[in-house]
Design an enzyme around this catalytic site. Structure first.
Site, mmCIF file in Angstrom:
data_model
loop_
_atom_site.group_PDB
_atom_site.id
_atom_site.type_symbol
_atom_site.label_atom_id
_atom_site.label_comp_id
_atom_site.label_asym_id
_atom_site.label_seq_id
_atom_site.Cartn_x
_atom_site.Cartn_y
_atom_site.Cartn_z
ATOM 1 N N ASP A 146 0.822 -1.231 0.000
ATOM 2 C CA ASP A 146 0.000 0.000 0.000
ATOM 3 C C ASP A 146 0.850 1.273 0.000
ATOM 4 O OD1 ASP A 146 -1.904 1.971 0.583
ATOM 5 O OD2 ASP A 146 -2.285 1.254 2.639
ATOM 6 N N HIS B 202 -3.465 4.528 6.888
ATOM 7 C CA HIS B 202 -2.428 3.937 6.029
ATOM 8 C C HIS B 202 -1.040 4.165 6.618
ATOM 9 C CE1 HIS B 202 -5.247 3.284 2.635
ATOM 10 N NE2 HIS B 202 -5.845 4.342 3.145
HETATM 11 ZN ZN LIG Z 1 -7.989 1.616 -0.144
HETATM 12 ZN ZN LIG Z 2 -9.053 1.022 2.979
#
Ligand SMILES: [Zn+2]
Ligand SMILES: [Zn+2]
Length: 552
Positions: free
Chosen positions: A193, A366
């Site tokens: 990510d 994130h």
């Molecule tokens: Zn996402």
């Molecule tokens: Zn997400």
């Protein structure tokens, strides 16, 4: 004979934020990871949603063994109601994700009989030659997983969306020891990510937000309105905790918020002491300092309760002087203008608005740079491919990998449609398939092309001009001067002379047609052409021009 290769093909989410979808293909087996949507950018006029183009998959339908969903966010599940009817393959997800998908499919009345299977974090499924292990990760929605994919050529780790939070509000901290074990065993490819790859340091724990919310709710003189994403279940939990502590009741407002809270309660991902959660019609008579509303609208969504309240357009709720509005979300890039418009209206109506950096009432879901490096270090992949992000995020993530010693030839920055082919020893980009955007506009999927978008763009920017041309039925000759009607193009009073001149211009042009009645197609083009040029010279605008013929 050439040895079979493993193909990794992103259909969405690489080179953009949203509509995540990844294809893995080995011989006769295809698995799909996630099927998300993207909210339209401002120049996509009137388009409600954007989903990935799945032509590649439709041509290989018989190979598809299943879709695996990492978590319940729209950018990972939002395309399912549109794609499942076309693909009709089983779907694998954790319990909460499963619950959220079911609500979504019901909402869209997607035909029942869809094969949804629950896999617990830590569980495994085998699909063709792929064996997929769901490993728990921390993210801004409970029950998020990353994937460990055992393939005949080696192990692939897909991070899903994640951050490394050792004190999560719900669920378990990430299982770093499992990942370290894999690292020792040897991982062929890591997909990770990149959403916050530009942010240095570590993303703070969700716990920090709880403390801030507690302070805000303790000090608020009147009602508190918390706006966040309906999927941020752990955030809603923290609002409930703080409200309960100060003897306030919590009222979910709006359909998606109410639905998510209901499903999360049912499945045990939310806990509320008796009497804390209440329905909106129970709010009457309650002192203002005993009330907390939770609602969506943090992104300025025009149909959300918050935006309606800000515009005095909500049936039941109005902003009152002394209300405190808490933005427990940060702007998704591109939404800033509409969000600040709402913030302004809220202030104007006497609310105190907490947004941006005023209090730590939001943290990202994130990983930041140090966490990304940590994952790379633990997994030690042979090859690395950053996923989930615009090109700059992916590039930045690739640079991070290089900063900790990965070589640039083992790092692959791909975009949607690129094919990465792997053998146990090598990886390279070998081609590109059809990929792109499918536009969903109201109920119709895919029949809005870029031409329609371009038309809408012109209409919105430069307006429209209708030219009404009267033609003699017998002779085919022009009768009188053509009429010109405009909308959204120029101020018709101020530009009267210019418009009159354009009428003359059309009349002169058509009179040159000679004796022979001209063909309508020809007149049509000619009129557009001549007016296009004239209006552009006069105004630097290009309105859409529609000539109409009336036979008299
Ligand atoms: Zn996402
Ligand atoms: Zn997400």
């Amino acid at each position: 004979m050439a040895k079979p290769r493993l193909k990794i093909i992103p259909l969405g989410g690489l080179g953009e934020i949203g509509k995540n979808m990844m294809v893995m293909e080995y011989e006769n087996d295809i698995i799909i990871i996630d099927a998300g949507l993207m909210f339209p950018e401002e120049e996509m006029f009137g388009v409600d949603l954007v989903i990935p183009d799945i032509s590649y998959l439709l041509e290989r339908r018989e190979k598809i063994r299943g879709i695996i969903i990492t978590h319940g966010h729209e950018d990972h599940v939002g395309a399912l109601p549109y794609l499942l009817p076309q693909l009709d393959v089983p779907l694998y997800a954790t319990k909460l994700t499963h619950g959220l998908i079911s609500v979504k499919l019901k909402e869209r009345r997607t035909r029942s009989g869809i094969n949804l299977k629950v896999v617990p974090p830590g569980g495994t499924v085998t699909l063709g030659r792929f064996r997929i292990e769901f490993f728990p990760v921390t993210h801004s929605i409970p029950d998020s997983v990353g994937l460990i994919i055992h393939t005949p050529l080696g192990i692939i780790v897909h991070s899903g969306d994640f951050k490394i939070d050792f004190t999560p509000v719900s669920g378990q901290p990430p299982d770093m020891s499992r990942l370290a074990q894999l690292g020792a065993q040897g991982v062929l490819l890591l997909l990770s990510d990149s959403t916050y790859a530009e942010l240095p340091g570590y993303t703070p724990s969700e716990k920090v937000v709880g403390e801030a919310l507690d302070r805000v709710i303790a000090q608020a003189p009147g009602r508190v309105i918390v706006t966040t994403f309906s999927s941020l279940v752990s955030r809603i939990q923290q609002v409930i905790n703080a409200a309960a502590k100060y003897q306030r009741r919590v009222f979910p407002v709006g359909r998606s918020m109410t639905d998510t809270i209901r499903i999360a309660l049912e499945l045990g991902y939310l806990n509320a002491p008796d009497g804390v959660l209440a329905r909106l019609d129970e709010v009457r008579g309650l002192p203002r300092n005993k009330i907390v509303f939770v609602t969506t609208g943090s992104q300025g969504e025009p149909t959300s309760a918050l935006v309606r309240m800000a515009n005095r357009d909500h049936r039941q709720l109005h902003i009152l002087r002394g209300d405190t509005v808490v933005y427990s979300a940060s702007p998704i890039p591109g939404n800033e203008a509409v969000i600040y418009r709402t913030v302004n209206s809220l202030f104007k109506q006497g609310a105190m608005v907490m947004y941006g950096g005023l209090e730590q009432v939001h943290v990202h879901g994130h990983a930041s740079q140090e966490e990304l490096k940590l994952l790379l270090n633990v997994v030690k992949p042979k090859f690395f491919m950053p996923i989930h992000g615009e090109y700059r995020h992916l590039r930045c993530h690739a640079n991070l990998a290089q900063s900790i010693g990965m070589s640039s030839d083992s790092t692959f920055v791909l975009e949607d449609g690129d094919i990465l082919e792997l053998s146990p020893q090598s990886a390279k980009v070998t081609g590109k398939i059809t990929s792109g955007n499918v536009y969903v506009d109201g109920l119709s999927v895919g029949d809005i092309g870029t031409v329609v978008l371009r038309d809408r763009k012109m209409l919105s920017r430069d307006g429209i001009v209708m030219v009404i041309i009267a033609i003699n039925r017998q002779t085919g000759k022009l009768v009188g001067r053509p009429d010109i009607v405009t909308r959204g193009f120029v101020d018709t009073r101020e530009s009267r002379d210019m418009l009159e001149e354009s009428r003359d211009l059309v009349a002169r042009t058509l009179d040159h047609g000679g004796e022979r009645p001209a063909d309508w197609g020809f007149i049509n083009n000619k009129v557009r052409d001549i007016l296009n040029r004239f209006y552009y010279e006069q105004t630097q605008r290009r309105p859409m021009i529609f000539p109409f013929m009336v036979k008299v």
